[in-house]
Design a protein around this motif. Structure first.
Motif, PDB file in Angstrom:
ATOM      1  N   SER A 174      30.365  18.928 -18.933  1.00  0.00           N
ATOM      2  CA  SER A 174      29.049  19.214 -18.384  1.00  0.00           C
ATOM      3  C   SER A 174      29.148  20.474 -17.525  1.00  0.00           C
ATOM      4  N   TRP A 175      28.064  21.249 -17.506  1.00  0.00           N
ATOM      5  CA  TRP A 175      28.009  22.500 -16.753  1.00  0.00           C
ATOM      6  C   TRP A 175      26.882  22.397 -15.741  1.00  0.00           C
ATOM      7  N   LYS A 176      27.185  22.694 -14.465  1.00  0.00           N
ATOM      8  CA  LYS A 176      26.168  22.557 -13.420  1.00  0.00           C
ATOM      9  C   LYS A 176      26.187  23.756 -12.469  1.00  0.00           C
ATOM     10  N   LEU A 177      24.996  24.156 -12.055  1.00  0.00           N
ATOM     11  CA  LEU A 177      24.853  25.165 -11.001  1.00  0.00           C
ATOM     12  C   LEU A 177      24.788  24.412  -9.686  1.00  0.00           C
ATOM     13  N   LEU A 178      25.819  24.550  -8.858  1.00  0.00           N
ATOM     14  CA  LEU A 178      25.958  23.731  -7.652  1.00  0.00           C
ATOM     15  C   LEU A 178      25.487  24.431  -6.383  1.00  0.00           C
ATOM     16  N   GLY A 179      24.939  25.611  -6.516  1.00  0.00           N
ATOM     17  CA  GLY A 179      24.423  26.323  -5.342  1.00  0.00           C
ATOM     18  C   GLY A 179      24.706  27.807  -5.429  1.00  0.00           C
ATOM     19  N   ALA A 235      27.466  32.383  -7.095  1.00  0.00           N
ATOM     20  CA  ALA A 235      27.029  30.999  -7.241  1.00  0.00           C
ATOM     21  C   ALA A 235      28.241  30.111  -7.426  1.00  0.00           C
ATOM     22  N   ILE A 236      28.038  28.817  -7.205  1.00  0.00           N
ATOM     23  CA  ILE A 236      29.099  27.830  -7.406  1.00  0.00           C
ATOM     24  C   ILE A 236      28.846  27.159  -8.746  1.00  0.00           C
ATOM     25  N   LEU A 237      29.765  27.352  -9.668  1.00  0.00           N
ATOM     26  CA  LEU A 237      29.662  26.781 -11.010  1.00  0.00           C
ATOM     27  C   LEU A 237      30.566  25.569 -11.110  1.00  0.00           C
ATOM     28  N   GLY A 238      30.021  24.461 -11.566  1.00  0.00           N
ATOM     29  CA  GLY A 238      30.813  23.250 -11.752  1.00  0.00           C
ATOM     30  C   GLY A 238      30.957  22.908 -13.223  1.00  0.00           C
ATOM     31  N   ILE A 239      32.186  22.726 -13.661  1.00  0.00           N
ATOM     32  CA  ILE A 239      32.481  22.311 -15.036  1.00  0.00           C
ATOM     33  C   ILE A 239      33.254  21.004 -14.948  1.00  0.00           C
ATOM     34  N   ASP A 240      32.695  19.926 -15.470  1.00  0.00           N
ATOM     35  CA  ASP A 240      33.334  18.616 -15.375  1.00  0.00           C
ATOM     36  C   ASP A 240      33.639  18.056 -16.755  1.00  0.00           C
ATOM     37  N   ARG A 241      34.887  17.637 -16.942  1.00  0.00           N
ATOM     38  CA  ARG A 241      35.236  16.969 -18.199  1.00  0.00           C
ATOM     39  C   ARG A 241      34.588  15.589 -18.202  1.00  0.00           C
ATOM     40  N   ARG A 242      33.952  15.258 -19.278  1.00  0.00           N
ATOM     41  CA  ARG A 242      33.316  13.947 -19.377  1.00  0.00           C
ATOM     42  C   ARG A 242      34.385  12.851 -19.455  1.00  0.00           C
ATOM     43  N   PRO A 243      34.183  11.724 -18.769  1.00  0.00           N
ATOM     44  CA  PRO A 243      35.164  10.628 -18.840  1.00  0.00           C
ATOM     45  C   PRO A 243      35.402  10.164 -20.273  1.00  0.00           C
ATOM     46  N   VAL A 244      34.340  10.153 -21.056  1.00  0.00           N
ATOM     47  CA  VAL A 244      34.439   9.818 -22.479  1.00  0.00           C
ATOM     48  C   VAL A 244      33.688  10.899 -23.243  1.00  0.00           C
ATOM     49  N   ALA A 245      34.389  11.574 -24.147  1.00  0.00           N
ATOM     50  CA  ALA A 245      33.747  12.651 -24.904  1.00  0.00           C
ATOM     51  C   ALA A 245      32.630  12.101 -25.777  1.00  0.00           C
ATOM     52  N   TYR A 280      26.309  34.861 -14.230  1.00  0.00           N
ATOM     53  CA  TYR A 280      27.190  34.112 -15.126  1.00  0.00           C
ATOM     54  C   TYR A 280      26.926  32.618 -15.009  1.00  0.00           C
ATOM     55  N   ALA A 281      26.843  32.112 -13.783  1.00  0.00           N
ATOM     56  CA  ALA A 281      26.621  30.681 -13.574  1.00  0.00           C
ATOM     57  C   ALA A 281      25.266  30.246 -14.133  1.00  0.00           C
ATOM     58  N   ARG A 282      24.258  31.063 -13.944  1.00  0.00           N
ATOM     59  CA  ARG A 282      22.923  30.719 -14.462  1.00  0.00           C
ATOM     60  C   ARG A 282      22.930  30.699 -15.984  1.00  0.00           C
ATOM     61  N   LYS A 283      23.620  31.646 -16.588  1.00  0.00           N
ATOM     62  CA  LYS A 283      23.688  31.716 -18.051  1.00  0.00           C
ATOM     63  C   LYS A 283      24.371  30.485 -18.626  1.00  0.00           C
TER      64      LYS A 283
END
Length: 246
Positions: free
Chosen positions: A139-144, A160-170, A116-119
């Motif tokens: 942003s979507w990142k594979l963190l390990g 896996a560790i999936l990181g989803i970060d809201r952008r400071p400015v869209a 799932y994280a890789r996809k």
């Protein structure tokens, strides 16, 4: 999750936050570790037995609140918050949707099945529709990766560790964002086979060719192989913003 090193990696990937919501607290290994770096942790556990044990284990921890209930029914906090959890894999998509729809969520750090994280992060060299649709805001990142031996009982797959970060400015907002999403959904419909063939069914061929050159996308590329950033360039070239005063 029983491996202290794996727990540390998740907490490190998540970073420090004022408020954290944790889906699926379980035995509390991650809950306790999060409380060491975050000001407040609200842990949701739907299993009454596990929730009771976790509440008893953390009763002297002022930073931890255990909620006996389903995270998917949680009230979205008004203040900024993060989501961190070793989530139940069967409801991964539902938890991710909850996170993306929460306007005050700043980030989500989730332990998911590795596939799932890789996809979602393009690690297969392909990008999912959800990732491309949400790219202007997240942003979507594979963190390990986390081996299956880090869990009890041992699952059949690695995680896996999936990181989803809201952008400071869209990158896009309002009407342009709605237009971008409609553009992406049309492109992913695959009506013409390749992305440029699909777009030529709606836009003049010379404009599509110029947009692909600007985005550095080869003609004949399938839609899933186009990076989210390239989708933004294609949209910008095919849907230029109206000049001021128009």
């Amino acid at each position: 999750m029983v491996d202290p090193h794996a727990v540390h990696r998740v907490v490190e990937a998540a970073g420090s936050h004022g408020l954290v919501l944790e889906p699926g607290g379980g035995e509390g290994a991650l809950t306790l570790a999060l409380a060491e770096t975050c000001k407040e942790v609200i842990s949701y556990e739907v299993d009454p037995r596990l929730a009771g044990r976790l509440a008893s284990r953390t009763r002297d921890e002022d930073r931890i609140t255990v909620v006996r209930g389903d995270f998917l029914g949680a009230r979205v906090p008004r203040e900024p918050f993060a989501v961190v959890g070793n989530i139940p894999y069967a409801i991964t998509s539902k938890i991710v949707s909850w996170c993306l729809e929460a306007p005050s969520m700043t980030s989500a750090t989730l332990v998911t099945q590795v596939e799932y994280a890789r996809k979602r992060t393009g690690d297969f060299g392909l990008w999912s529709l959800l990732t491309v649709l949400t790219w202007p805001e997240y942003s979507w990142k594979l963190l390990g990766r986390v081996g299956r031996e880090s869990f009890r009982p041992v699952p059949a797959v690695d995680s896996a560790i999936l990181g989803i970060d809201r952008r400071p400015v869209a990158l896009l907002a309002g009407e342009p964002l709605a237009g971008y999403r409609a553009f992406v959904e049309y492109g992913f419909a695959g009506l013409g086979g390749s992305l440029d063939a699909s777009l030529r069914m709606r836009y003049p061929a010379h404009r599509v060719a110029a947009a692909f050159e600007a985005a550095e996308v080869r003609p004949g590329t399938v839609m899933a192989a186009v990076h989210p950033g390239q989708w933004l360039v294609l949209f910008d070239r095919l849907h230029p913003a109206e000049p001021p005063g128009r």
